[in-house]
Enzyme design. Structure first.
Site, PDB file in Angstrom:
ATOM      1  N   SER A  46      38.202  40.205  33.295  1.00 11.34           N
ATOM      2  CA  SER A  46      38.128  39.962  34.736  1.00 11.34           C
ATOM      3  C   SER A  46      38.466  41.193  35.563  1.00 11.34           C
ATOM      4  CB  SER A  46      39.070  38.811  35.119  1.00 11.34           C
ATOM      5  OG  SER A  46      40.406  39.087  34.702  1.00 11.34           O
ATOM      6  N   GLY A  83      38.310  36.203  31.501  1.00  9.06           N
ATOM      7  CA  GLY A  83      38.925  35.413  30.436  1.00  9.06           C
ATOM      8  C   GLY A  83      38.680  35.951  29.049  1.00  9.06           C
ATOM      9  N   ASN A 111      43.976  39.806  28.371  1.00 11.10           N
ATOM     10  CA  ASN A 111      44.083  38.382  28.042  1.00 11.10           C
ATOM     11  C   ASN A 111      44.754  38.169  26.688  1.00 11.10           C
ATOM     12  OD1 ASN A 111      42.836  37.045  30.369  1.00 11.10           O
ATOM     13  ND2 ASN A 111      41.001  38.163  29.741  1.00 11.10           N
ATOM     14  N   ASP A 199      47.322  35.923  43.082  1.00 12.85           N
ATOM     15  CA  ASP A 199      47.703  35.494  41.728  1.00 12.85           C
ATOM     16  C   ASP A 199      48.617  36.494  41.035  1.00 12.85           C
ATOM     17  OD1 ASP A 199      46.010  37.573  41.005  1.00 12.85           O
ATOM     18  OD2 ASP A 199      44.477  36.293  40.111  1.00 12.85           O
ATOM     19  N   HIS A 202      45.333  40.189  39.456  1.00 11.40           N
ATOM     20  CA  HIS A 202      44.121  40.944  39.730  1.00 11.40           C
ATOM     21  C   HIS A 202      44.277  41.780  41.001  1.00 11.40           C
ATOM     22  CE1 HIS A 202      42.807  37.441  37.328  1.00 11.40           C
ATOM     23  NE2 HIS A 202      42.044  38.354  36.727  1.00 11.40           N
TER      24      HIS A 202
END
Length: 228
Positions: A46, A83, A111, A199, A202
């Site tokens: 991502s 992801g 991840n 979040d 990012h």
């Protein structure tokens, strides 16, 4: 109008030839335009895909614009899948590496870290990606990350060592920590507030711009390696 209906005099032909020669000399003096286009595959998750950002503001489009602003005729292909783990990146590597690809940015592992996967597995997957790149004689920029301390010091040590170790073994260029440009400007809480999305994982548009400004010269060097 058909071409045969144009009445071109010998004088016009001579003038046109002189003009074309002049244009050729002008363009040959401009290396950024005369240089052959280079295609760079950005293989990642991502962080590469531009998660949460408007179209045109993610890592790949901002990087491509930076390169073009610095005189590089480059196409950066966005092969980021949100992801994705290192295993996912490896699984789609074969069809991502089309014949047009001249170089590769590998930005995977985030991840794996978030899920607490065995660093040995992450290392193995990334090594397989670098082996394939070497077999195809593609220069690589490997982008690393640093693990937080919540999985313990052994995990952090093993994970953090993956990227510099593999870069040395496979003669890849290395950007040691994707997020380092943000924390270099502000302390971690300040960087999160200014440069990250809500979040906390990012980067925002502004955060991506800071990262691209730092990583851009390394990608520029990668492009020159691909040309040479």
């Amino acid at each position: 109008m058909h071409l045969a209906s144009l009445n071109l005099s010998p004088r016009y032909g001579a003038l046109r030839a002189m003009r074309n020669m002049s244009l050729a000399l002008v363009f040959s003096a401009m290396p950024s335009l005369a240089a052959e286009d280079v295609t760079v595959l950005a293989l990642g998750d991502s962080l590469t895909a531009g998660y949460g950002l408007p179209e045109g503001e993610g890592f790949v489009p901002q990087l491509q614009q930076w390169l073009r602003d610095h005189g590089q005729a480059v196409e950066v292909v966005n092969a980021g899948v949100s992801g994705d783990t290192t295993a996912g990146g490896l699984a789609r590597l074969g069809w991502s590496l089309t014949p047009e690809v001249d170089a590769m940015i590998v930005n995977l592992g985030g991840n794996d870290m978030l899920r607490g996967l065995d660093p040995g597995l992450s290392r193995s997957n990334l090594e397989a990606i670098l082996k394939e790149a070497r077999a195809r004689e593609l220069p690589v920029l490997l982008v690393g990350l640093e693990a937080p301390g919540n999985y313990g010091p052994d995990y952090k040590r093993d994970f953090d060592a993956i990227f510099p170790d593999l870069a040395r073994s496979y003669e890849a260029d290395l950007e040691a920590n994707f997020f380092a440009p943000l924390t270099a400007r502000l302390d971690e809480p300040g960087a999160r507030q200014r440069y990250m999305q809500p979040d906390g994982i990012h980067p925002s548009t502004e955060g991506v711009a800071v990262i691209v400004e730092e990583i851009g010269p390394r990608v520029q060097a990668l492009v020159e390696r691909a040309r040479n």
